[in-house]
Design a protein around this motif. Sequence first.
Motif, short mmCIF file in Angstrom:
data_model
loop_
_atom_site.label_atom_id
_atom_site.label_comp_id
_atom_site.label_asym_id
_atom_site.label_seq_id
_atom_site.Cartn_x
_atom_site.Cartn_y
_atom_site.Cartn_z
N LEU A 122 0.61 -1.08 0.02
CA LEU A 122 -0.01 0.05 -0.08
C LEU A 122 0.83 1.33 -0.11
O LEU A 122 0.55 2.28 -0.53
CB LEU A 122 -0.96 -0.15 1.10
N MET A 123 1.94 1.42 0.74
CA MET A 123 2.78 2.26 1.00
C MET A 123 3.66 2.67 -0.81
O MET A 123 3.71 3.87 -1.14
CB MET A 123 3.89 2.25 1.75
N GLU A 124 3.73 1.61 -1.30
CA GLU A 124 4.30 1.58 -2.82
C GLU A 124 3.41 2.02 -3.69
O GLU A 124 3.70 3.02 -4.35
CB GLU A 124 5.05 0.43 -3.07
N ARG A 125 2.15 1.70 -3.53
CA ARG A 125 1.19 2.13 -4.30
C ARG A 125 0.70 3.64 -4.28
O ARG A 125 0.79 4.24 -5.22
CB ARG A 125 -0.31 1.17 -4.06
N GLU A 126 0.60 4.03 -2.90
CA GLU A 126 0.51 5.54 -2.57
C GLU A 126 1.62 6.29 -3.18
O GLU A 126 1.43 7.34 -3.71
CB GLU A 126 0.29 5.55 -1.09
N ALA A 127 2.83 5.68 -2.92
CA ALA A 127 4.18 6.52 -3.48
C ALA A 127 4.07 6.91 -4.90
O ALA A 127 4.37 7.90 -5.30
CB ALA A 127 5.35 5.95 -3.11
N GLU A 128 3.71 5.69 -5.62
CA GLU A 128 3.43 5.95 -7.05
C GLU A 128 2.53 6.66 -7.50
O GLU A 128 2.38 7.71 -8.71
CB GLU A 128 3.20 4.34 -7.81
N ARG A 129 1.28 6.42 -6.91
CA ARG A 129 0.05 7.43 -7.10
C ARG A 129 0.44 9.12 -6.94
O ARG A 129 0.10 9.94 -7.74
CB ARG A 129 -1.00 7.01 -6.21
N GLU A 130 1.09 9.10 -5.73
CA GLU A 130 1.54 10.70 -5.42
C GLU A 130 2.54 11.16 -6.51
O GLU A 130 2.43 12.15 -6.98
CB GLU A 130 2.01 10.63 -4.05
N PHE A 131 3.49 10.33 -7.00
CA PHE A 131 4.55 10.68 -7.90
C PHE A 131 3.84 10.80 -9.07
O PHE A 131 4.21 11.85 -9.91
CB PHE A 131 5.67 9.48 -8.31
N ASP A 132 2.74 10.11 -9.66
CA ASP A 132 2.06 10.15 -11.18
C ASP A 132 1.33 11.55 -11.02
O ASP A 132 1.03 12.01 -12.03
CB ASP A 132 1.26 8.86 -11.10
N SER A 133 0.86 12.01 -9.61
CA SER A 133 0.17 13.29 -9.78
C SER A 133 0.83 14.50 -9.72
O SER A 133 0.37 15.43 -9.60
CB SER A 133 -0.86 13.16 -8.66
N GLY A 134 2.11 14.27 -9.93
CA GLY A 134 2.91 15.59 -9.91
C GLY A 134 3.81 15.67 -8.78
O GLY A 134 4.33 16.83 -8.64
N GLY A 135 3.77 14.84 -7.78
CA GLY A 135 4.68 15.36 -6.65
C GLY A 135 6.13 14.99 -6.71
O GLY A 135 6.35 14.16 -7.66
N SER A 136 6.91 15.60 -6.14
CA SER A 136 8.26 15.54 -6.42
C SER A 136 8.94 14.63 -5.59
O SER A 136 9.80 13.55 -6.42
CB SER A 136 9.01 16.89 -5.92
N VAL A 137 8.59 14.22 -4.51
CA VAL A 137 9.16 13.19 -3.75
C VAL A 137 7.97 12.39 -3.24
O VAL A 137 7.08 12.83 -2.38
CB VAL A 137 10.26 13.55 -2.68
N PRO A 138 8.24 10.95 -3.67
CA PRO A 138 6.99 10.24 -2.95
C PRO A 138 7.01 10.26 -1.49
O PRO A 138 8.10 10.26 -0.80
CB PRO A 138 7.54 8.58 -3.44
N LEU A 139 5.81 10.15 -0.94
CA LEU A 139 5.72 10.11 0.57
C LEU A 139 6.49 9.10 1.48
O LEU A 139 6.84 9.43 2.32
CB LEU A 139 4.27 10.19 0.99
N ALA A 140 6.35 7.88 0.70
CA ALA A 140 6.96 7.02 1.68
C ALA A 140 8.60 7.25 1.77
O ALA A 140 9.27 6.78 2.58
CB ALA A 140 6.96 5.64 0.86
#
Length: 69
Positions: free
Chosen positions: A44-62
Amino acid sequence: MTDDTTAPLEEKIAHLDRTVSELSDIVARQEREIAVLTRRVQMLMEREAEREFDSGGSVPLADQKPPHW
């Protein structure tokens, strides 16, 4: 020791032995459950990091360290 004093001790030992065995089984089951849950949280952490990165985030939350580090 006579048979009158050893019988209660043998009963206690048998009871304690059974209790230890039951507790050992419980701990083993909980260890397996924790391993499964840990893998799920990691996924789930990896999925959320990918989702955040794909939405334009610079550094994944994880990958971010908490502010107190």
